[in-house]
Design a protein around this motif. Structure first.
Motif, PDB file in Angstrom:
ATOM      1  N   SER A 108       2.415  -8.030   8.817  1.00  0.00           N
ATOM      2  CA  SER A 108       1.568  -9.083   8.263  1.00  0.00           C
ATOM      3  C   SER A 108       0.122  -8.581   8.154  1.00  0.00           C
ATOM      4  CB  SER A 108       1.606 -10.314   9.158  1.00  0.00           C
ATOM      5  OG  SER A 108       2.778 -11.062   8.925  1.00  0.00           O
ATOM      6  N   PHE A 110      -3.795  -8.115   8.518  1.00  0.00           N
ATOM      7  CA  PHE A 110      -4.618  -8.391   9.696  1.00  0.00           C
ATOM      8  C   PHE A 110      -5.992  -8.938   9.336  1.00  0.00           C
ATOM      9  CE2 PHE A 110      -4.896  -3.836   8.718  1.00  0.00           C
ATOM     10  CZ  PHE A 110      -6.249  -3.669   8.527  1.00  0.00           C
ATOM     11  N   THR A 111      -6.257  -9.091   8.032  1.00  0.00           N
ATOM     12  CA  THR A 111      -7.512  -9.720   7.608  1.00  0.00           C
ATOM     13  C   THR A 111      -7.206 -11.024   6.878  1.00  0.00           C
ATOM     14  OG1 THR A 111      -7.510  -8.421   5.557  1.00  0.00           O
ATOM     15  CG2 THR A 111      -8.741  -7.533   7.434  1.00  0.00           C
ATOM     16  N   SER A 119      -5.355  -8.542   1.956  1.00  0.00           N
ATOM     17  CA  SER A 119      -5.583  -9.622   2.917  1.00  0.00           C
ATOM     18  C   SER A 119      -4.569 -10.760   2.709  1.00  0.00           C
ATOM     19  CB  SER A 119      -7.002 -10.179   2.774  1.00  0.00           C
ATOM     20  OG  SER A 119      -7.947  -9.303   3.324  1.00  0.00           O
ATOM     21  N   ARG A 120      -4.506 -11.629   3.682  1.00  0.00           N
ATOM     22  CA  ARG A 120      -3.514 -12.707   3.661  1.00  0.00           C
ATOM     23  C   ARG A 120      -3.669 -13.610   2.423  1.00  0.00           C
ATOM     24  NH1 ARG A 120      -2.937 -14.469  10.096  1.00  0.00           N
ATOM     25  NH2 ARG A 120      -2.445 -12.354  10.807  1.00  0.00           N
ATOM     26  N   ASP A 129       3.328 -12.866  11.920  1.00  0.00           N
ATOM     27  CA  ASP A 129       2.424 -11.974  12.638  1.00  0.00           C
ATOM     28  C   ASP A 129       2.830 -11.972  14.111  1.00  0.00           C
ATOM     29  OD1 ASP A 129       0.336 -10.333  13.304  1.00  0.00           O
ATOM     30  OD2 ASP A 129      -1.210 -11.878  13.153  1.00  0.00           O
ATOM     31  N   ALA A 177       0.544  -2.271   7.800  1.00  0.00           N
ATOM     32  CA  ALA A 177       0.092  -3.530   7.213  1.00  0.00           C
ATOM     33  C   ALA A 177      -0.275  -3.335   5.740  1.00  0.00           C
ATOM     34  CB  ALA A 177      -1.102  -4.065   7.996  1.00  0.00           C
TER      35      ALA A 177
END
Length: 595
Positions: A108, A110-111, A119-120, A129, A177
């Protein structure tokens, strides 16, 4: 030009010799998907072939089967924690089967605020996560690692593959990631000549002398093999040893590879747990590349037997409890060790092995081998109603399938019957997963067929699988893949209406207990009413598959040639074979329960 860490990852596995990637893609793979499309567009054949697998268990089993036949590592890509968990029993099988496979899973992001590309962007990125994703599979892997920067992604891939391809071979796991895999890089290459597996280990000179002299001086020498045949060259060296030390017999207690040809007079066949008279009568035993040479509660060598253990992993480092009463243990490669023993015997013990004693042993061995084959042939019977058991079915398969057929076996309690009738002689022609995670053979057979076609040999592949195990293999995924990628295999389902392995386990501990007096239904291991196994496969293939049921010998005579013809012509076939005859009301029969 966009050159990301994901693209460098694919370049790295291709440069390292990985030709196929079995994928189950998810939300953590945008850069992976972009890299696949870029590679397919730009690399023009210098890029791994991508095989879509709707189930992770099947994906890893395919990579396992491919790697097991060829010895060449293959790759599996799954997504985050749930995709890693979806590998299920296949990761156990690859570990115990020592299959060199590289597994990559995303992580997943991490930002959260869009700080980096990747990023997400989706709800699931929070849910998936987890604190330490690698730990899901770490105990089954030779190496686990995380790609923390794209700048050394090729070094990380090659380090992982160095573990996968060095003895004891096995699965390795990398994760990364989205942010790292999206990282833009300057294209670079590694010098592949610096990234080889560790060279095979040899026996020390003292060990060669000790074992060779012990075998030659023995009255009843025995080799117990488990997976020596994984290196196809080891088969001939073991044959050479049996030819040199006339009277030497070879017992297979692993059932995972063709370790010794049935045509040789020293062949004792497959007997799990070492349950064969030779285990008790041998005065010198060489255990070589074997996880379970015998089961002490069932049978064990005589106390005076001299036992030597040669193995790529003699301590069985992933087994908390393991030991045998060996005088010496050697961490050594089976092919190298057998070649050393043969050379020493020829150079130093030629006069002894040329004596009349060894000539007499050779004659006796031929006679006992002839009687063994006659006994096996007599087990292939049909009852008065035309019903058949596993021996007859397998005998007919052996007669009708091409001579160079590769047998992908997952017959569980029926395996010894199958091995007796198949009587494999060609290296690499018998492959079982080597582990206990049932369901390997569906994907395994597909991977084996893919491999033999890719290698230009195009051999016929026949999967023989128990009915319960067939369900474990995720047939909905297996036969969709077979149709989508035109991978024709013949599947024979040994339908004895349930799981008989639990009955066997129960009877070994409680032979006269309450459970011994009741039916499979009462034991909760029955599959009555019986599923339509060939129908399941046909539905998964969108109807484009040969599928049928056989309940009598007449059915087999009519249907087996049709099924084989279908596969030869490029269309997969599944035959649901009903075992209801001479081997008892449970289909497996008493012999299956004790052997």
């Amino acid at each position: 030009m966009v050159y990301t860490a994901s693209f460098a990852f694919f370049e790295a596995i291709w440069e390292a010799g990985v030709t196929h990637v079995f994928v189950n893609l998810g939300s953590d793979h945008p850069s992976i998907i972009e890299a696949i499309v870029k590679g397919q567009n730009e690399k023009k054949g210098q890029f791994p072939k991508i095989i879509t697998c709707p189930n992770e268990m099947v994906a890893l089993s395919m990579a396992d089967g491919y790697a097991r036949l060829t010895g060449k590592p293959q790759c599996v890509i799954v997504h985050v924690d749930v995709g890693t968990q979806g590998l299920a029993a296949a990761i156990h099988n690859a570990s115990t089967g020592r299959a060199p496979v590289l597994i990559f899973a995303g992580l997943s992001p991490f930002t959260i605020e869009g700080e980096m590309r990747g990023s997400r962007t989706e709800y699931i990125h929070w849910i998936q996560d987890v604190p330490d994703q690698k730990q899901i599979v770490a105990q089954y892997c030779r190496y686990t690692g995380e790609i923390k920067s794209g700048k050394n992604v090729k070094q990380m891939v090659n380090r992982a593959l160095s573990f996968a391809t060095s003895d004891p071979k096995g699965p390795v796991y990398l994760c990364g990631a989205r942010e790292q895999m999206e990282e833009d890089l300057t294209p670079y290459n590694l010098k592949q000549e610096f990234w080889h597996p560790v060279e095979p280990a040899a026996l020390p000179a003292s060990g060669v002398k000790t074992i060779a002299e012990a075998l030659v001086n023995a009255q009843a020498p025995l080799v117990i093999a488990g997976y020596t045949g994984r290196n196809h060259a080891s088969v001939q060296e073991l044959v050479n040893l049996a030819d040199n030390v006339k009277g030497l017999r070879v017992l297979d207690t692993g059932g995972s590879d063709m370790c010794f040809p049935a045509s040789h007079p020293g062949w004792l066949g497959l007997r799990y747990g070492g349950i064969d008279p030779s285990t008790k009568t041998a005065d010198v035993i060489v255990v070589i590349d074997c996880d379970v040479p015998w089961i002490n509660t069932q049978i064990k060598p005589q106390e005076t037997a001299k036992i030597f253990h040669i193995d790529v992993d003699p301590l069985k480092q992933q087994m908390p409890v393991f030991y045998i009463d060996a005088l010496q243990r050697y961490r050594a490669d089976s092919y190298t060790s057998l070649a050393q023993l043969n050379a020493y015997i020829k150079d130093h013990l030629q006069d002894k092995i040329s004596s009349s004693l060894f000539t007499d042993r050779w004659t006796a061995l031929h006679e006992s081998h002839k009687k063994k084959l006659e006994t096996i042939a007599n087990e292939a019977i049909v009852d008065k109603n035309g019903h058949f058991g596993t021996p007859y079915l397998t005998q007919q398969l052996k007669k009708l399938c091409p001579a160079d057929t590769i047998w992908a076996i997952e017959a569980v309690t029926q395996s010894a019957f199958v091995a007796d009738q198949i009587q494999a002689t060609l290296p690499g022609s018998w492959i079982n997963c080597g582990g206990g995670g049932l369901g390997w053979s569906g994907g395994g057979a597909l991977g084996i067929k893919l491999a033999t076609d890719a290698e230009g040999k195009k051999q016929f592949v026949c999967q023989i699988v128990g009915d319960g195990t067939f369900l474990f293999s995720v047939p909905g995924s297996v036969y969709w893949i077979a149709r989508r990628y035109n991978i024709p295999i013949l599947t024979i389902v040994l339908n004895n209406k349930g799981w008989n392995a639990p009955r066997k386990s129960m009877l070994l501990v409680h032979p006269d207990g309450e459970g011994s007096k009741v039916s499979n239904e009462e034991l909760n291991i029955s599959f009555a009413p019986t599923p339509d196994y060939s129908g399941i496969a046909k539905a998964a293939a969108g109807g484009d598959i040969w599928a049928a049921h056989a309940s009598t010998a007449d059915d087999l005579a009519r249907l087996l040639p049709e099924a084989i013809k279908s596969v030869i012509e490029g269309r997969a076939a599944v035959l649901d074979a009903h075992l209801e005859g001479p081997e008892g009301k449970y289909g497996g029969g008493k012999a299956a329960l004790v052997g």
